[in-house]
Write a protein that holds these residues in place. Sequence first.
Motif: not given
Length: 104
Positions: A36-42, A53-64
């Motif tokens: 679902h496009g997530a990476s670098n999740y902490s 505190f959560g942090y995640v990088e995603i590719e696309d809001e719709d996919k996420w």
Amino acid sequence: MIRKGFIMNVNPDKHAEYEQRHNEIWPELIDALREHGASNYSIFLDQDTSKLFGYVEIEDEDKWSKMPTTAINQKWWEFMEPLMETNADNSPVTIPLKEVFHMD
């Protein structure tokens, strides 16, 4: 890449169990997050306030946005519900944060 930050709450007496469950996170959940496009999740814990505190990088809001509807995500929410503040559907109460600064 879209950066997302958010805050959640873990029960004060469940810090260790929350961390343990994440140390043993299910491989199929990791796979679904990546699909679902997530990476670098902490996720970080402030032990004094029980705030996460959560942090995640995603590719696309719709996919996420489709991640919460997956069976594995629903199962994870049910598994984590006793440890944290949740909504009626077992999803964690989440406060999205507005990014105000970023440096590469």
